[in-house]
Scaffold this active site. Structure first.
Site, short mmCIF file in Angstrom:
data_model
loop_
_atom_site.label_atom_id
_atom_site.label_comp_id
_atom_site.label_asym_id
_atom_site.label_seq_id
_atom_site.Cartn_x
_atom_site.Cartn_y
_atom_site.Cartn_z
N ARG A 240 -7.27 -0.63 0.87
CA ARG A 240 -7.71 -1.90 0.30
C ARG A 240 -8.16 -1.73 -1.15
NH1 ARG A 240 -12.18 -2.51 4.84
NH2 ARG A 240 -10.52 -1.34 5.85
N LYS B 59 0.85 -1.20 0.00
CA LYS B 59 0.00 0.00 0.00
C LYS B 59 0.88 1.24 0.00
CE LYS B 59 -3.18 2.54 3.05
NZ LYS B 59 -3.86 2.52 4.37
N LYS C 260 -10.49 12.70 7.97
CA LYS C 260 -9.97 12.37 9.29
C LYS C 260 -9.96 13.62 10.17
CE LYS C 260 -6.56 8.91 7.69
NZ LYS C 260 -7.02 7.74 8.43
N GLU D 17 -9.28 3.49 1.96
CA GLU D 17 -8.80 3.57 0.59
C GLU D 17 -7.68 2.57 0.27
OE1 GLU D 17 -5.62 4.86 2.75
OE2 GLU D 17 -7.69 5.50 3.06
#
Length: 504
Positions: A356, A270, A282, A354
């Site tokens: 995954r 990732k 966030k 995001e």
């Protein structure tokens, strides 16, 4: 003169000190590290050089005990200068493991590096370590413990310029041990440098450029897909996540393919270079450290470089999905349906999940490589941190045999993982009414749901493991052992060890 850290030299701090294996402790060392074993009531110094014993006005062991030296793991005590400044570090029990040695040397070198001032120091490690595994651990711990990130715009300076390891190991075994320790240590430092680099300097394009730079002079094959190629080939997940940023996404593919290698390992990382959460924004405090959300990509890429440097006889294909997750008028939304690479449709539940999404594209693409084993690495879920804390990574896999292979590699490398299940009821929680599946399930079991989502993009007959390193990838507290504040380079050592076990 050392060069300043600028955008074109983002890994400038990954240069190793000069490392040598010697038969006896050099008297010109600025510091000599010795070990403390035994019990709290009866501590014993290990590896004290004869020159130090001769120079001391009394027994060195007695002086060390009076000054507080104990076998407590990682406890550092600095003794008066005799032939050199003596540093006694606790190693725990008399039965030394590589990780005990690694942690002890890391703690000692952190202490020494903090005393460097403007000098570049020469440090000797004298621990009576003659086994190759212990010598390698001593080198790794020392190099990793001495590491600090240089401020942007400042000159890169090494507090430790030279490390002499006192050992009876010699010949071909010594040469191989030194090469392995240097390659692995260098890879961890490269990963740390990338992770610590501010996101305005390291973003998808510059990250991809860094990979090309790292591969120069090697036999690694590097392919970079830009946004146009991603669109042409149908990488809907990477494009969706990166669509909210002015900095376009990238997919980097790196291949190490020795002639005749049979076992094929695929690594997927990732590479979210900054994660605001997108439209699921966030809170400010949760966003501050999100330059580290590319730690999985840093780990797989740096490990691949080390595997190539060591010439390991295993075929490795590595994917790094790079994107910046930003809120804007072009951001992907909760409830959007995304068509992934290969055609699977995904209902996006949360734009802050995001990682995954970008990794699913790479996992789906990797199936055309017909791998024997797929391992993905990601700072994926806060749920894994809730379950396992900040120092232990989660491991989920297609089967227990595959998990055991990873756990064995991690134990040999000195990194901590804990296996979690991927139960059927968690998989059912990803069923969608508008697409093939949802990106997230309920809040409960979030780490397992993320793993279940990723496994959907791996063939049923393919061995697969998922490493959730959200906790140990970035240390935002004080340093300990060989672990600095900031990026840790977690999983690099495990992946290199895994590749070693897969050699024909």
């Amino acid at each position: 003169m050392p060069s300043p850290r600028v955008p074109s030299t983002l890994t400038a701090g990954a240069v190793l000190p000069v490392i040598e294996l010697v038969a006896k402790a050099p008297q010109d060392a600025d510091f000599t590290v010795v070990g403390v074993t035994g019990t709290a009531e009866n501590p014993t110094l290990v590896g004290v050089p004869a020159a130090v014993e001769k120079a001391a006005p009394a027994k060195v062991g007695q002086i060390a005990v009076e000054l507080g030296a104990r076998p407590e793991a990682g406890k550092v005590t600095v003794l008066p200068r005799y032939a050199s400044q003596l540093v006694a570090v606790g190693l725990g029990s008399d039965e030394l493991s590589p990780e005990q040695v690694r942690r002890g040397c890391g703690a000692a070198l952190r202490e020494v590096a903090g005393r460097a001032d403007e000098r570049e120091l020469h440090v000797a490690l004298s621990l009576d370590t003659d086994e190759s595994e212990l010598v390698r651990a001593a080198i790794e711990g020392a190099v990793l413990g001495a590491y600090t990130y240089t401020k942007v715009g400042s000159q890169v300076k090494r507090p430790i310029a030279r490390i002499s390891v006192v050992t009876g190991l010699g010949g071909a075994s010594a040469k191989q041990t030194l090469a392995e320790a240097q390659a692995v240590s260098r890879a961890v430092l490269v990963a740390r440098e990338w992770i610590n680099t501010p996101a305005n300097l390291l973003y998808p394009q510059t990250f991809a450029d860094e990979v090309r730079e790292l591969a120069k002079g090697t036999k690694l094959d590097v392919e970079v897909l830009d946004e146009k190629q991603l669109a042409k080939e149908g990488y809907g997940g990477i494009l969706a996540v990166g669509g909210g940023s002015e900095r376009a996404p990238r997919l980097v593919r790196v291949e190490h393919k020795p002639r005749g290698a049979k076992n094929h390992l695929v690594l997927v990382g990732k590479g979210i270079t900054f994660d605001t959460g997108g439209l699921n924004l966030k809170p400010a405090d949760g966003m501050y450290t999100m330059k580290c959300d590319m730690s999985g990509a840093a780990a797989v890429l740096a490990a691949t470089a080390a595997i190539a440097e060591l010439g390991l006889d295993v075929w490795v294909t590595t994917y790094a999905s790079m994107a910046e997750n930003m809120p804007s008028g072009t951001s992907y939304r909760p409830s959007d349906v995304i068509t992934m690479y290969g055609g699977t449709t995904v209902e996006n539940v949360n734009s802050d999940a995001e990682g995954r999404i970008v990794m699913a594209d790479a996992l789906a693409r990797s199936q055309a490589d017909k791998p024997d084993l797929v391992v993905d690495v990601a700072t994926l879920t806060g749920a894994c941190m809730v379950a396992l804390g900040n120092r232990i990574a989660g491991l989920m896999s297609s089967d227990d045999a595959t998990a055991d292979v990873l756990l064995d590699a991690a134990e040999a490398a000195g990194e901590e993982f804990w296996q979690l299940p991927v139960p059927e009821h968690i998989r059912k929680g990803l069923e969608s009414k508008v697409a093939d599946l949802k990106s997230s399930g309920s809040r409960m079991g979030g780490a397992m749901a993320a793993a279940a989502f990723l496994q959907h993009f791996v063939g049923e007959d393919t061995a697969w493991a998922h490493l959730d390193i959200a906790g140990p990838a970035f240390n935002d507290e004080g340093p300990y052992d060989y672990v600095p504040t900031g990026g840790t380079g977690h999983s690099v050592r495990t992946l290199v060890e895994l590749a070693r076990t897969l050699q024909d």
